[in-house]
Motif scaffolding. Structure first.
Motif, mmCIF file in Angstrom:
data_model
loop_
_atom_site.group_PDB
_atom_site.id
_atom_site.type_symbol
_atom_site.label_atom_id
_atom_site.label_comp_id
_atom_site.label_asym_id
_atom_site.label_seq_id
_atom_site.Cartn_x
_atom_site.Cartn_y
_atom_site.Cartn_z
ATOM 1 N N GLU A 62 -1.848 10.471 45.108
ATOM 2 C CA GLU A 62 -1.797 9.384 46.098
ATOM 3 C C GLU A 62 -0.490 9.484 46.872
ATOM 4 O O GLU A 62 0.585 9.533 46.284
ATOM 5 C CB GLU A 62 -1.881 8.020 45.428
ATOM 6 N N PHE A 79 -9.613 13.294 46.785
ATOM 7 C CA PHE A 79 -8.206 13.624 46.559
ATOM 8 C C PHE A 79 -8.069 14.398 45.238
ATOM 9 O O PHE A 79 -7.357 15.392 45.148
ATOM 10 C CB PHE A 79 -7.347 12.347 46.535
ATOM 11 N N LYS A 80 -8.809 13.922 44.216
ATOM 12 C CA LYS A 80 -8.751 14.556 42.894
ATOM 13 C C LYS A 80 -9.331 15.968 42.970
ATOM 14 O O LYS A 80 -8.763 16.916 42.415
ATOM 15 C CB LYS A 80 -9.569 13.698 41.916
ATOM 16 N N TRP A 136 -12.269 4.731 45.053
ATOM 17 C CA TRP A 136 -11.411 4.637 46.240
ATOM 18 C C TRP A 136 -10.290 3.641 45.990
ATOM 19 O O TRP A 136 -10.354 2.830 45.077
ATOM 20 C CB TRP A 136 -12.221 4.231 47.480
ATOM 21 N N ASP A 137 -9.290 3.746 46.794
ATOM 22 C CA ASP A 137 -8.167 2.809 46.668
ATOM 23 C C ASP A 137 -7.484 2.664 48.029
ATOM 24 O O ASP A 137 -7.913 3.307 49.006
ATOM 25 C CB ASP A 137 -7.175 3.309 45.624
ATOM 26 N N THR A 138 -6.466 1.854 48.047
ATOM 27 C CA THR A 138 -5.759 1.626 49.317
ATOM 28 C C THR A 138 -4.252 1.667 49.091
ATOM 29 O O THR A 138 -3.789 1.490 47.972
ATOM 30 C CB THR A 138 -6.076 0.228 49.893
ATOM 31 N N PHE A 139 -3.533 1.919 50.156
ATOM 32 C CA PHE A 139 -2.069 1.723 50.137
ATOM 33 C C PHE A 139 -1.622 1.375 51.553
ATOM 34 O O PHE A 139 -2.326 1.680 52.520
ATOM 35 C CB PHE A 139 -1.322 2.948 49.596
ATOM 36 N N THR A 171 2.804 8.643 48.754
ATOM 37 C CA THR A 171 3.707 7.489 48.766
ATOM 38 C C THR A 171 4.655 7.550 49.972
ATOM 39 O O THR A 171 5.299 6.576 50.304
ATOM 40 C CB THR A 171 4.553 7.432 47.464
ATOM 41 N N ILE A 188 -9.953 9.874 54.430
ATOM 42 C CA ILE A 188 -8.965 8.821 54.716
ATOM 43 C C ILE A 188 -9.412 8.001 55.921
ATOM 44 O O ILE A 188 -9.882 8.562 56.916
ATOM 45 C CB ILE A 188 -7.565 9.432 55.029
ATOM 46 N N TYR A 228 -8.498 5.390 50.934
ATOM 47 C CA TYR A 228 -8.681 6.815 50.660
ATOM 48 C C TYR A 228 -9.673 7.053 49.534
ATOM 49 O O TYR A 228 -9.832 6.229 48.632
ATOM 50 C CB TYR A 228 -7.329 7.504 50.406
ATOM 51 N N LYS A 262 -10.587 8.563 46.372
ATOM 52 C CA LYS A 262 -9.856 9.109 45.207
ATOM 53 C C LYS A 262 -10.546 10.347 44.653
ATOM 54 O O LYS A 262 -9.893 11.281 44.210
ATOM 55 C CB LYS A 262 -9.777 8.045 44.112
#
Lengths: 325, 431
Positions: free
Chosen positions: B178, B171-172, B301-304, B180, B282, B166, B168
């Protein structure tokens, strides 16, 4: 052997066939046969033997490795009832329209326009440049052309949709390759673009051997462009039209690259064609026997159509020569 | 009676015909059997994590085997995929080759006796201890070529799994935290839709769409469901709760605008580029994108892992297989052993791959650490559920084609599931 020159210098050989006035000299016949031998052998090795092997495989149930299991006509029976195959075959008929009918008609009009109008008023060099432009898609590898077209037809930010928006026709925007109702027509459009250069070049070459005196005489008699096109151009280049139609129909029936690059048969099978269907059956589903049956049927259909085309062409030429004699 | 000249011509013609026929049947050389050459084929790009690691392994191998030359040939994935059976049946087979895992690929070759049984080597050299259960599944195949049990026919040196990537920054920008839980994710997607942004990057013409769908099904499934579907340990019913939830939710997501209707004809590359360009906030896909995003993304960016699911798509990576006809099998085993060493595995991890036997302390890159930590979490709970197209040869195309219909709305979820059932039942071995 009788050799005659007619139709503006075109060499037509083999009158003895029609009139039986000459007999075939024996020695040259056998010597020439030897020259044909390498070609015949290569044809056997590259075409006939693989085709026979493919036909053999089509009677088996085989995954491509291990021992094939004889299944008789089972693959053909399945093929008869396979709606996916028949759908792909119907799409082939659309491809014949896009790759043979439309390019032949457009090619004729464009060739005549370039030859009669552009060539005469702007010079043959300009006509040659335009001809080369039309022919360019034939030189481009289909993979490259396909990728470029997929950018042009992309639903978001594709050039075509952007262009429509820019000229105020945003309501006509489409998901050109993703909408099942539109995708086949989009592929057809691309194929017209790919194919148009071939008939154009052949017809322009054909037009060069038409005796200019025919046009001059017609013009003196007051015939306009359309009448000259209908009564002189068309009949004079009929052999070229036959060749182009036959060649393009065969190309349309075995079209593969464009579908592979543009749509992979999708969306939801809307643009599937027999050669792509055969490919996926062979390599993706590893149903080698069934894939072989599809390609055998396709080969037979193409062969029959080619033979019918050749027969019609020969008959027409014979009739023409009969009239002249 | 033939004259001398004609006889000579005829002889030449027969010779030519013979050679042409032989050529058409596929000529072959005898290959190397001197113990001095290791013929190796793989299809990893030279700059990918695997490509870098395998190149280092080749150097290491040559250093440890003085006088032995590695004859590496870079192949394309399609090239190996489509021609492997023919090549392995000939004398041109390499000593070691990278090959795709799964029933329809490595399983089919093992069933046909084209691959070497590596069970003894796997035990002797401890490969079996290094691989977790989920990763090991694709190494073993039974006599029917079904993965998960039986002899070892391949060894994976890395793993792969899917995750939610995603943006970041986006999103911000829209004040979204983020996610969950799945509810968080859905709320986030609603926010994006309300701002005129299609939240999920998708590609209907390739694997991505079917992987969304399978993930939705996995979130309502358990290991036995996966075993039924992938390993034929029971009957798979496409109208069960999990599949029905997946198909109806997916269709619903298209309707709600989470997934664009216009993604039908897009390729995975298009979806990836859309994420890289910051157009789609995403993207749900595999670890194979990780290195590229690290290089090309110009935003945070980051992941989950997919929220609310114990299972996700993933497996061991492609396999090293040793063809039955390989001439230098011992050298091939030594090479596999080197690719399993800590040194090579650590290098693979630091280059953005998912190693199967790395030293956690030796992974220095923070993003790589997260990637590997997430994999370890997943692996620890036995969460690798393979891919939806594996069970049946040619199912990939069926899934692409049918899911396209679901996106365009030309097929309802129920008809979609029935179509999958028909294709699956036709291709799966009878249980």
């Amino acid at each position: 052997m009788t050799v005659t020159v007619e139709r503006g210098g075109r060499v037509v050989r083999g009158h003895h066939r029609h009139h039986g006035r000459t007999t075939r000299p024996r020695r040259p016949h056998t010597s020439y046969a030897l020259f044909l031998l390498p070609g015949v052998l290569a044809f056997l090795a590259v075409i006939v033997v693989p085709f026979l092997m493919n036909t053999g495989v089509s009677f088996t149930d085989w995954q491509g490795v291990g021992a094939p299991k004889w299944s008789g006509l089972a693959n053909y029976r399945e093929l008869m009832h396979d709606s996916e195959f028949w759908a792909s075959f119907r799409h082939s008929l659309f491809m014949v329209v896009a790759m043979a009918a439309v390019p032949t008609v457009l090619g004729l009009v464009l060739a005549a326009a370039l030859f009669d109008f552009v060539g005469k008023h702007f010079g043959t060099k300009i006509a040659a440049v335009l001809r080369a432009c039309f022919y360019l898609p034939q030189v481009l590898p289909i993979a490259v052309a396909g990728i470029v077209w997929s950018w042009i037809l992309a639903p978001d930010n594709g050039s075509l949709n952007e262009l429509l928006k820019a000229v105020g026709l945003g309501s006509l925007q489409q998901d050109w390759l993703g909408d099942p109702d539109v995708a086949l027509y989009s592929v057809m459009g691309v194929m017209v673009w790919v194919q148009i250069g071939f008939p154009l070049v052949v017809f322009m070459a054909g037009l060069q051997r038409v005796d200019p005196q025919l046009y001059e005489a017609a013009e003196l008699d007051g015939a306009g462009w359309w009448r000259r096109f209908w009564h002189i151009t068309l009949p004079q280049i009929r052999p070229e039209i036959y060749v182009v139609l036959l060649w393009c129909t065969i190309a349309a029936l075995k079209v593969f690259g464009a579908v592979y690059v543009l749509t992979k048969g999708g969306p939801g099978g809307a643009t599937d064609v027999p050669s792509y269907f055969s490919f996926t059956t062979f390599f993706e589903k590893t149903q080698v026997g069934y894939g072989a049956a599809i390609s055998t049927v396709l080969t037979v259909i193409i062969l029959v159509l080619a033979l019918i085309g050749l027969k019609l062409q020969t008959r027409a030429e014979d009739a023409e020569e009969g009239l002249r004699a | 009676m033939l004259t001398t000249r004609r006889r000579a011509v005829a002889t030449a013609a027969v010779a030519l015909a013979g050679s042409l026929l032989l050529a058409s049947c596929g000529g072959s050389d005898s290959g190397s059997s001197d113990g001095k050459t290791l013929k190796l084929w793989h299809y990893e790009g030279p700059d990918s994590a695997m490509g870098v690691a395998w190149n280092e392994a080749i150097k290491e191998f040559e250093a440890k085997h003085p006088g032995v030359k590695v004859k590496f040939e870079e192949k394309g994935f399609e090239q190996i995929q489509k021609t492997a059976p023919m090549v392995l049946n000939s004398n041109d087979a390499p000593d070691i080759m990278e090959y795709n895992k799964g029933n329809a690929t490595a399983g089919l070759l093992s069933k046909q006796g084209l691959l070497t049984d590596l069970t003894a080597e796997a035990t002797k050299r401890g490969w079996d201890k290094k691989l977790s259960a989920g990763v090991r599944t694709t190494s073993q195949y039974d006599t029917n070529g079904v993965m998960g049990s039986g002899k070892w026919y391949g060894v994976p040196n890395y793993a792969e799994y899917t995750m939610v990537f995603y943006n970041k920054d986006l999103f911000k920008k829209y004040g979204i935290a983020e996610p969950t839980t799945l509810d968080d994710l859905t709320a986030a997607m609603d926010t994006f839709v309300s701002k005129g942004i299609t939240p999920l990057a998708n590609a209907g013409a390739e694997y991505m769409a079917q992987q969304y769908l399978y993930q939705l099904a996995l979130s309502k499934a358990d290991r036995s469901w996966v075993d039924k579907y992938e390993l034929y340990k029971g009957k798979t019913d496409f109208h069960d709760a999990a599949w029905t939830y997946a198909a109806t939710t997916f269709a619903d997501w298209v309707k709600k605008g989470y997934i664009s209707k216009k993604s039908t004809s897009l390729k995975a590359e298009d979806a990836g580029v859309s994420f890289i360009q910051g157009k789609s906030p995403i993207l749900f896909s595999g670890s194979w994108w990780y290195g590229r995003f690290q290089t090309e993304n110009k935003f945070a960016w980051d992941t989950f892992l997919w929220p609310g699911s114990n299972l996700t798509l993933g497996s061991g990576g492609n396999l090293w297989v040793v063809p039955k006809g390989a001439k230098n099998k011992d050298l091939a085993y030594d090479f596999i052993d080197i690719t399993m060493s800590k040194k090579i595995q650590n290098l693979l991890g630091n280059k953005g791959g998912v190693p199967v036997g790395a030293d956690t302390a030796a992974i220095t890159d923070p993003k790589a650490k997260t990637l590997i930590a997430d994999f370890n979490t997943l692996s620890g709970k036995d969460g690798l559920a393979f891919y939806p197209d594996w069970p049946v040869a040619g199912f990939y195309d069926v899934l692409v084609s049918e899911t396209q219909k679901l996106i365009t709305g030309s097929e309802k979820p129920d008809a979609y599931l029935s179509a999958l059932q028909t294709a699956y039942d036709k291709g799966a071995p009878k249980t």
